[in-house]
Write an enzyme that holds these catalytic residues in place. Structure first.
Site, mmCIF file in Angstrom:
data_model
loop_
_atom_site.group_PDB
_atom_site.id
_atom_site.type_symbol
_atom_site.label_atom_id
_atom_site.label_comp_id
_atom_site.label_asym_id
_atom_site.label_seq_id
_atom_site.Cartn_x
_atom_site.Cartn_y
_atom_site.Cartn_z
ATOM 1 N N ASP A 14 40.411 60.406 18.623
ATOM 2 C CA ASP A 14 40.931 59.158 18.065
ATOM 3 C C ASP A 14 40.787 59.220 16.543
ATOM 4 O O ASP A 14 39.672 59.268 16.015
ATOM 5 C CB ASP A 14 40.142 57.977 18.646
ATOM 6 C CG ASP A 14 40.743 56.626 18.303
ATOM 7 O OD1 ASP A 14 41.424 56.521 17.277
ATOM 8 O OD2 ASP A 14 40.530 55.685 19.080
ATOM 9 N N SER B 24 41.083 48.561 20.640
ATOM 10 C CA SER B 24 41.248 48.629 19.188
ATOM 11 C C SER B 24 40.787 47.298 18.582
ATOM 12 O O SER B 24 39.652 46.896 18.801
ATOM 13 C CB SER B 24 42.700 48.967 18.849
ATOM 14 O OG SER B 24 42.838 49.334 17.506
ATOM 15 N N TRP B 25 41.644 46.593 17.826
ATOM 16 C CA TRP B 25 41.255 45.262 17.349
ATOM 17 C C TRP B 25 40.878 44.358 18.522
ATOM 18 O O TRP B 25 40.014 43.490 18.397
ATOM 19 C CB TRP B 25 42.382 44.629 16.534
ATOM 20 C CG TRP B 25 42.251 43.138 16.432
ATOM 21 C CD1 TRP B 25 42.949 42.196 17.120
ATOM 22 C CD2 TRP B 25 41.301 42.424 15.615
ATOM 23 N NE1 TRP B 25 42.499 40.937 16.796
ATOM 24 C CE2 TRP B 25 41.496 41.043 15.873
ATOM 25 C CE3 TRP B 25 40.315 42.819 14.711
ATOM 26 C CZ2 TRP B 25 40.747 40.064 15.246
ATOM 27 C CZ3 TRP B 25 39.567 41.827 14.088
ATOM 28 C CH2 TRP B 25 39.780 40.475 14.346
ATOM 29 N N HIS C 35 44.064 57.571 20.308
ATOM 30 C CA HIS C 35 43.740 56.146 20.247
ATOM 31 C C HIS C 35 44.510 55.284 21.240
ATOM 32 O O HIS C 35 44.009 54.256 21.683
ATOM 33 C CB HIS C 35 44.019 55.650 18.818
ATOM 34 C CG HIS C 35 43.660 54.223 18.575
ATOM 35 N ND1 HIS C 35 42.358 53.761 18.573
ATOM 36 C CD2 HIS C 35 44.439 53.124 18.331
ATOM 37 C CE1 HIS C 35 42.343 52.462 18.327
ATOM 38 N NE2 HIS C 35 43.594 52.050 18.184
#
Length: 323
Positions: free
Chosen positions: A265, A110-111, A293
């Site tokens: 996701d 993710s980030w 996700h």
């Protein structure tokens, strides 16, 4: 299916002072002489936990986990001061140097995939390979999809709870409206906004509803760091130039990478991973057909453990697991 490795305790813990007022929490586990890997968590603002170490064979890897500025066990909590993408890239270099590591594997979701790419493009000579999950390129359309309009159409019931802290006349720019509350002096309004923001992410992170994930995101301290730091980054376009990460993929085109992404996701749609894969011929894209996700979903966890094993065996010149 591969499952996570058993829980292990760190063999070393560090408190690393960077620009004031920040002090980073860093720990090491696994084999001190193993292949160095750094776990780069999501958010920004989520922090690491005991599960963060468990994607890696502790006999093969020297596992580094750390909490980014303002979250987890790093201090001060939820601080936005001196907190940008490029501060975090510099922190990774500071950690690498402090631990005496020449090159390492980047493992980010993710980030964490965003920050991994930003770091690798800044310091390609320090990276063996990348294992990335739930690709997030921090482009304006991605922020708009999840925080303004798009994912809202799939989860209109959850979306109403997300909108609740924001008056009708401020809903034309929800990131701005949340930022006003998350950085304002009213602590009750701040926490109300933080829980709405973070719970929306937790509810939509998995293909099948998972109360444990929702509870983790909505826990007050974690919700505050996630919401404040994410909103701070997103209102500033993650401190990136337009399409910077895709534009600069030529800088790391030679590095091997494995991309793991859930087909369903909703937080970071699959076209992010597809765009990255197209710009990175040396990458392998694994689309997990029955996942969203979250790294904790069975199919994604399985793929990540296998990817970490594959990368270690390739870099350490070990025979394949099934040999």
């Amino acid at each position: 299916m591969q499952t996570l490795f058993p829980e292990i305790k760190p063999y070393a813990r560090h408190e690393l002072a960077v620009e004031a007022p920040h002090v980073l929490y860093v720990d090491e586990s696994g084999s001190p002489d193993g292949l160095p890997v750094v776990f780069i968590h999501g958010g920004p603002g989520a922090g690491c936990d005991a599960a963060s170490r468990r994607y890696f064979d502790p006999n093969l890897y020297r596992i580094v986990t750390f909490d980014q500025r303002g979250c987890g066990r790093s201090t001060p909590h939820a601080s936005l001061e001196n907190n940008t993408t490029w501060h975090l890239v510099a922190d990774l270099e500071r950690i690498r140097e402090h631990l005496g590591i020449d090159k390492w594997v980047l493992f980010g979701g993710s980030w964490g995939s965003t920050l991994s790419l930003a770091y690798a493009q800044s310091h390609p000579e320090r990276v063996h390979a990348l294992i990335l999950r739930g690709i997030f390129l921090c482009r304006p359309q991605e922020i708009h999809w999840f925080y303004q309009e798009g994912a809202s159409r799939l989860f209109p019931d959850y979306w109403q709870d997300y909108l609740a802290p924001i008056p009708q006349d401020e809903r034309g720019n929800l990131v701005e409206a949340f930022y006003k509350r998350l950085t304002g002096p009213d602590q009750i309004a701040q926490m109300h906004a933080a829980k709405a923001w973070s719970t929306w992410e937790g509810r939509t992170a998995t293909l099948r509803p998972n109360p444990l994930v929702v509870d983790r995101f909505s826990e007050p301290q974690r919700a505050l760091s996630i919401a404040r730091i994410e909103c701070h980054y997103f209102i500033n376009d993650a401190f990136l130039e337009p399409d910077q990460l895709l534009r600069d993929m030529h800088k790391i085109a030679h590095l091997p990478g494995i991309i793991v992404h859930g087909r369903y996701d909703v937080v970071c749609p699959l076209d992010n991973a597809w765009a990255l894969h197209q710009a990175w011929p040396n990458s392998e894209l694994q689309i997990i057909r029955d996942a969203g996700h979250a790294a904790s979903e069975v199919g994604i966890a399985d793929a990540l453990v296998r990817a970490a094993n594959q990368v270690a065996r390739n870099l350490l010149d070990l025979p394949p697991e099934d040999a």
